[in-house]
Design a protein around this motif. Structure first.
Motif, PDB file in Angstrom:
ATOM      1  N   ALA A   1       8.133  -9.716  -1.487  1.00 39.09           N
ATOM      2  CA  ALA A   1       7.261  -8.928  -2.362  1.00 39.09           C
ATOM      3  C   ALA A   1       6.984  -7.562  -1.747  1.00 39.09           C
ATOM      4  O   ALA A   1       6.920  -6.540  -2.462  1.00 39.09           O
ATOM      5  CB  ALA A   1       5.961  -9.682  -2.632  1.00 39.09           C
ATOM      6  N   GLU A   2       6.805  -7.515  -0.426  1.00 34.25           N
ATOM      7  CA  GLU A   2       6.564  -6.242   0.258  1.00 34.25           C
ATOM      8  C   GLU A   2       7.778  -5.328   0.164  1.00 34.25           C
ATOM      9  O   GLU A   2       7.634  -4.102   0.089  1.00 34.25           O
ATOM     10  CB  GLU A   2       6.192  -6.499   1.715  1.00 34.25           C
ATOM     11  CG  GLU A   2       4.774  -7.036   1.885  1.00 34.25           C
ATOM     12  CD  GLU A   2       4.490  -7.521   3.292  1.00 34.25           C
ATOM     13  OE1 GLU A   2       3.299  -7.599   3.664  1.00 34.25           O
ATOM     14  OE2 GLU A   2       5.445  -7.856   4.030  1.00 34.25           O
ATOM     15  N   LEU A   3       8.960  -5.915   0.145  1.00 32.75           N
ATOM     16  CA  LEU A   3      10.167  -5.103  -0.019  1.00 32.75           C
ATOM     17  C   LEU A   3      10.196  -4.458  -1.403  1.00 32.75           C
ATOM     18  O   LEU A   3      10.523  -3.274  -1.542  1.00 32.75           O
ATOM     19  CB  LEU A   3      11.411  -5.978   0.186  1.00 32.75           C
ATOM     20  CG  LEU A   3      12.754  -5.271   0.032  1.00 32.75           C
ATOM     21  CD1 LEU A   3      12.883  -4.093   0.994  1.00 32.75           C
ATOM     22  CD2 LEU A   3      13.897  -6.260   0.252  1.00 32.75           C
ATOM     23  N   ILE A   4       9.845  -5.228  -2.432  1.00 33.52           N
ATOM     24  CA  ILE A   4       9.763  -4.657  -3.782  1.00 33.52           C
ATOM     25  C   ILE A   4       8.722  -3.543  -3.806  1.00 33.52           C
ATOM     26  O   ILE A   4       8.950  -2.466  -4.375  1.00 33.52           O
ATOM     27  CB  ILE A   4       9.401  -5.739  -4.817  1.00 33.52           C
ATOM     28  CG1 ILE A   4      10.461  -6.834  -4.856  1.00 33.52           C
ATOM     29  CG2 ILE A   4       9.244  -5.111  -6.207  1.00 33.52           C
ATOM     30  CD1 ILE A   4      10.095  -8.017  -5.743  1.00 33.52           C
ATOM     31  N   LEU A   5       7.587  -3.808  -3.181  1.00 33.52           N
ATOM     32  CA  LEU A   5       6.500  -2.828  -3.148  1.00 33.52           C
ATOM     33  C   LEU A   5       6.947  -1.538  -2.471  1.00 33.52           C
ATOM     34  O   LEU A   5       6.639  -0.437  -2.932  1.00 33.52           O
ATOM     35  CB  LEU A   5       5.306  -3.424  -2.405  1.00 33.52           C
ATOM     36  CG  LEU A   5       3.945  -2.772  -2.625  1.00 33.52           C
ATOM     37  CD1 LEU A   5       3.507  -2.908  -4.062  1.00 33.52           C
ATOM     38  CD2 LEU A   5       2.915  -3.403  -1.694  1.00 33.52           C
TER      39      LEU A   5
END
Length: 343
Positions: free
Chosen positions: A128-132
């Motif tokens: 999710a942090e990568l998407i963010l």
């Protein structure tokens, strides 16, 4: 090409002085030929690129070079070992008929399965942090690596084509699976509805647990790896593949049908991580779409396994003739469990 006969040309492209005895096979991946190279104090991952799976390697190289260009804007809390550029400024190096690339090696633990919900949370949080992080970039600059890779409508149509053209009798267990997956056409309609509501983001698109490197104590994620499929996509894709591969009680090759179910504690941990990371950044519709993602990614994988079986097992590697049929049944059992889940 003989083993390591590429080395002199590769050394020139990277200004290295590697020897044959520094290169050892590494990992259990099925796509590229992967090696670990120890060069003094530095350790690298060397890969001979599989052009049969990724037909347009220059697209992957384009996406990786963009990520290198914008690395300072990503602000990631973990390592992101993109390929290093050669003396010509490219991340992919052509040596005779093959392509090679070299990435930094990240030491740590690579898991094949999750044992605790806390690990599921860490995994989902990292993806999710990568998407963010990609929210800071112009997603339109990135190209689609495999057209239609996670397009449920396309995969459904491919299943219809496989059913129409197969030489395998549609009877018995085969008919049961064909009937089941055809009856899930309604998910294609839901998919098209979500597509009309959701923003396109930069997503990993292959969020298996072994695409993360954990710390030795399994208390943190040190790196996100296997970056070939990073391209424009939807948040529910990455969440859904985590559900399919992490929250299922059995691996996708299991034929222990009665034991295939959803581990609710792991599912909840995956979901909470995406909520915690995405709250205030992901749209409410994106957060609402997450539960659909698990069903969608399980369904699309079932479509693909069953299509491959009907087409004569031409895509996925198999160890016995009915393995893709059994993989499709495995996904059917998981999808049924997801549909019964109270969310």
């Amino acid at each position: 090409m003989n083993t390591f006969s590429f080395l002199p040309e590769l050394n020139r492209l990277y200004d290295f002085n590697w020897r044959h005895d520094q290169i050892i096979p590494f990992g259990s991946g099925h796509i590229h030929h992967t090696y670990k190279v120890i060069d003094g104090q530095d350790t690298y991952i060397l890969q001979r690129f599989n052009k049969d799976v990724f037909k347009n390697p220059e697209i992957i190289s384009h996406n990786h070079e963009l990520l290198i260009k914008y690395m300072d804007y990503l602000n990631l809390p973990f390592r992101f070992p993109l390929p290093i550029v050669n003396v010509l400024g490219f991340t992919l190096s052509a040596v005779r008929e093959d392509f090679f690339r070299i990435s930094p090696f990240v030491a740590g633990v690579c898991l094949e399965e999750i044992s605790e919900p806390s690990q599921a949370y860490l995994a989902a949080k990292a993806f999710a942090e990568l998407i963010l992080a990609g929210n800071n970039l112009n997603v339109q600059e990135f190209k689609e690596v495999i057209p239609g890779f996670l397009d449920l409508e396309l995969r459904f149509n491919q299943l219809l084509e496989a059913i129409d053209q197969t030489k395998i009798p549609i009877e018995g267990e085969v008919k049961t699976l064909v009937d089941f997956f055809l009856s899930r056409e309604y998910l294609v309609g839901e998919y098209k509805t979500w597509k009309g509501k959701l923003p396109i983001r930069l997503t990993h698109n292959d969020t298996k647990i072994n695409n993360l490197i954990f710390s030795e104590d399994l208390k943190s994620v040190k790196a996100v790896i296997d970056l070939d499929t990073i391209m424009p996509g939807y948040v529910f894709n990455d969440f859904g593949d985590l559900v399919r591969t992490v929250a299922c009680t059995q691996g996708e090759n299991s034929t222990d049908w009665s034991e295939i179910n959803v581990d609710k504690s792991k599912y909840d941990s995956l979901h909470q991580a995406f909520i915690d990371v995405g709250q205030g950044i992901f749209t409410q519709e994106e957060l609402n779409s997450l539960h659909f993602g698990g069903k969608m990614m399980t369904c699309i994988t079932g479509f693909r396994f069953l299509s491959d079986y009907l087409n004569g097992n031409i895509y996925y590697q198999i160890k016995y003739g009915e393995q893709n049929l059994h993989r499709a049944k495995n996904q059917m059992m998981l999808l049924k469990s997801l549909e019964k889940l109270e969310l």
